[in-house]
Design an enzyme around this catalytic site. Structure first.
Site, short mmCIF file in Angstrom:
data_model
loop_
_atom_site.label_atom_id
_atom_site.label_comp_id
_atom_site.label_asym_id
_atom_site.label_seq_id
_atom_site.Cartn_x
_atom_site.Cartn_y
_atom_site.Cartn_z
CG ASP A 3 35.61 48.34 68.15
OD1 ASP A 3 35.40 47.41 67.38
OD2 ASP A 3 35.45 48.23 69.38
CB THR A 57 33.48 44.47 68.77
OG1 THR A 57 34.40 45.00 67.83
CG2 THR A 57 33.03 45.57 69.72
CG ASP A 78 34.86 41.00 59.56
OD1 ASP A 78 35.31 41.28 60.67
OD2 ASP A 78 33.76 41.42 59.14
N1 LIG Z 1 25.77 40.31 61.99
C1 LIG Z 1 26.94 40.92 62.12
N2 LIG Z 1 27.01 42.25 62.32
C2 LIG Z 1 28.19 42.88 62.45
N3 LIG Z 1 29.37 42.28 62.39
C3 LIG Z 1 29.38 40.96 62.18
C4 LIG Z 1 28.18 40.21 62.05
N4 LIG Z 1 28.50 38.92 61.88
C5 LIG Z 1 29.84 38.88 61.91
N5 LIG Z 1 30.38 40.11 62.08
C6 LIG Z 1 31.81 40.46 62.12
O1 LIG Z 1 32.54 39.31 61.75
C7 LIG Z 1 33.31 38.85 62.87
C8 LIG Z 1 33.22 37.34 62.92
O2 LIG Z 1 31.92 36.98 63.27
P1 LIG Z 1 31.65 35.91 64.41
O3 LIG Z 1 32.50 36.20 65.59
O4 LIG Z 1 30.18 36.01 64.68
O5 LIG Z 1 32.04 34.61 63.76
C9 LIG Z 1 32.69 39.51 64.06
O6 LIG Z 1 33.61 39.61 65.11
C10 LIG Z 1 32.29 40.83 63.50
O7 LIG Z 1 33.44 41.66 63.35
P2 LIG Z 1 33.75 42.87 64.42
O8 LIG Z 1 33.88 42.24 65.76
O9 LIG Z 1 35.02 43.40 63.86
O10 LIG Z 1 32.60 43.81 64.29
MG LIG Z 2 35.54 42.08 62.33
MG LIG Z 3 32.25 45.58 64.26
MG LIG Z 4 35.91 45.21 64.02
#
Ligand SMILES: Nc1ncnc2c1ncn2[C@@H]1O[C@H](COP(=O)(O)O)[C@@H](O)[C@H]1OP(=O)(O)O
Ligand SMILES: [Mg+2]
Ligand SMILES: [Mg+2]
Ligand SMILES: [Mg+2]
Length: 308
Positions: free
Chosen positions: A50, A121, A246
């Protein structure tokens, strides 16, 4: 010709090469085996991939566009970026495309670039590699206009190291590329949602929408790709965990092909530079041809009330 292309087109063209370079960094960190995991918060990890992918993208784009605001998920650091992480070439195909009139004269000041250097991630650390994407969204004013999604491990089970990965793009009023847009099957409702950030409200929303099938996968980019390729009808996430980085790139591509993305109240997110980062109203994405309003209407009030 290339030098005179409008700013929005140049930004998308340069984001494609930066995202591809970041994808290679993500694969290299994994194959070197030391992920350097840091816990940013509850259920919220950051890895060396990341951090490095963000430095690659932000340095590459800011070299070419020094006055454009770039907002990335991971904090910036001042340490030197290896010279081979800095890419300043652009995708030539994008520079040839006609730019819509409304984006012809956009200035640096009107733009914000939203960078999620590694989306998914949690799945990356668990070896669910095809859930991982690199997201670069280009907002004009408060709207998501251009998007690049790079999937570094696309076809990783069959492809060799040199032909792994793919890059999808979309620009409002121009179109999409890097994939085959498909509509989901008729007479069925397939909903995609989180696999690692579920809550009672997330589940209550799914229960109310009575899907035939639920695809619980990681990453916002990955879930919107399921909508773009006809694998799911809707992306439903009744929780506040996602941030603007996102959704900016996925929204731009989805909208460019006729889909929609809003919060659970039906409001569009603003992507302007002063907007809060958190997507406090949740995420509702629908594929091309789906009735976005039907989903909004059928979400329980009790779920909506949990979201701002
Ligand atoms: N509670 C959380 N805390 C941090 N990041 C989140 C959270 N919920 C969702 N995300 C971010 O949104 C993306 C989609 O969520 P999910 O996979 O749960 O559907 C995750 O991969 C993460 O992005 P990232 O991986 O870039 O940190
Ligand atoms: Mg994300
Ligand atoms: Mg993240
Ligand atoms: Mg990310």
């Amino acid at each position: 010709m290339a030098q005179s292309a409008p700013l929005v087109m140049r930004l998308v063209a340069s984001s494609i090469t930066a995202a591809n370079r970041a994808g290679k960094i993500i694969r290299d960190v994994m194959s070197q085996g030391d992920l350097g995991i840091v816990e940013k918060g509850k259920n919220d990890l950051q890895t060396e991939a990341d951090r490095s992918a963000q430095r690659c993208i932000v340095t590459s784009l800011s070299r070419q566009f020094p006055s454009v605001t770039i907002i990335g998920e991971e904090g910036t650091s001042n340490c030197e970026v290896p010279s081979d992480w800095v890419v300043t070439d652009s995708d030539p195909q994008i520079l040839q495309l006609a730019c819509p009139d409304e984006y012809q004269n956009i200035q640096d000041d009107d733009i914000v670039v939203w960078v999620d250097p590694l989306d998914g991630t949690s799945e990356y650390t668990q070896g669910l590699l095809d859930h991982v994407t690199v997201l670069i969204g280009i907002a004009v004013g408060d709207r998501a206009v251009g998007g690049v999604i790079h999937q570094p491990y696309y076809n990783y089970k069959t492809a060799g190291p040199d032909d792994m990965g793919r890059t999808l793009w979309g620009i409002r009023g121009v179109g999409v590329g890097g994939f085959e847009p498909q509509s989901p099957p008729q007479g069925k409702r397939i909903i995609t949602t989180t696999r690692s950030h579920s809550t009672a409200a997330v589940q209550a929303a799914l229960d109310a929408l009575q899907p035939d099938e639920i695809l619980r996968v990681g990453g916002a980019g990955h879930k919107v790709m399921l909508l773009m390729e006809g694998k799911a009808h809707a992306y439903v996430f009744a929780s506040a965990g996602c941030k603007r980085w996102d959704t900016c790139a996925p929204e731009a591509i989805l909208v460019a092909m006729g889909g929609q993305l809003s919060d659970m109240h039906g409001n569009s997110y603003s992507y302007s530079r002063d907007t809060p980062h958190q997507n406090t109203g949740g995420v509702l994405g629908t594929a091309k041809g789906e009735d976005h309003a039907w989903y909004l209407k059928n979400l329980p009030d009790a779920v909506r009330q949990t979201l701002l």
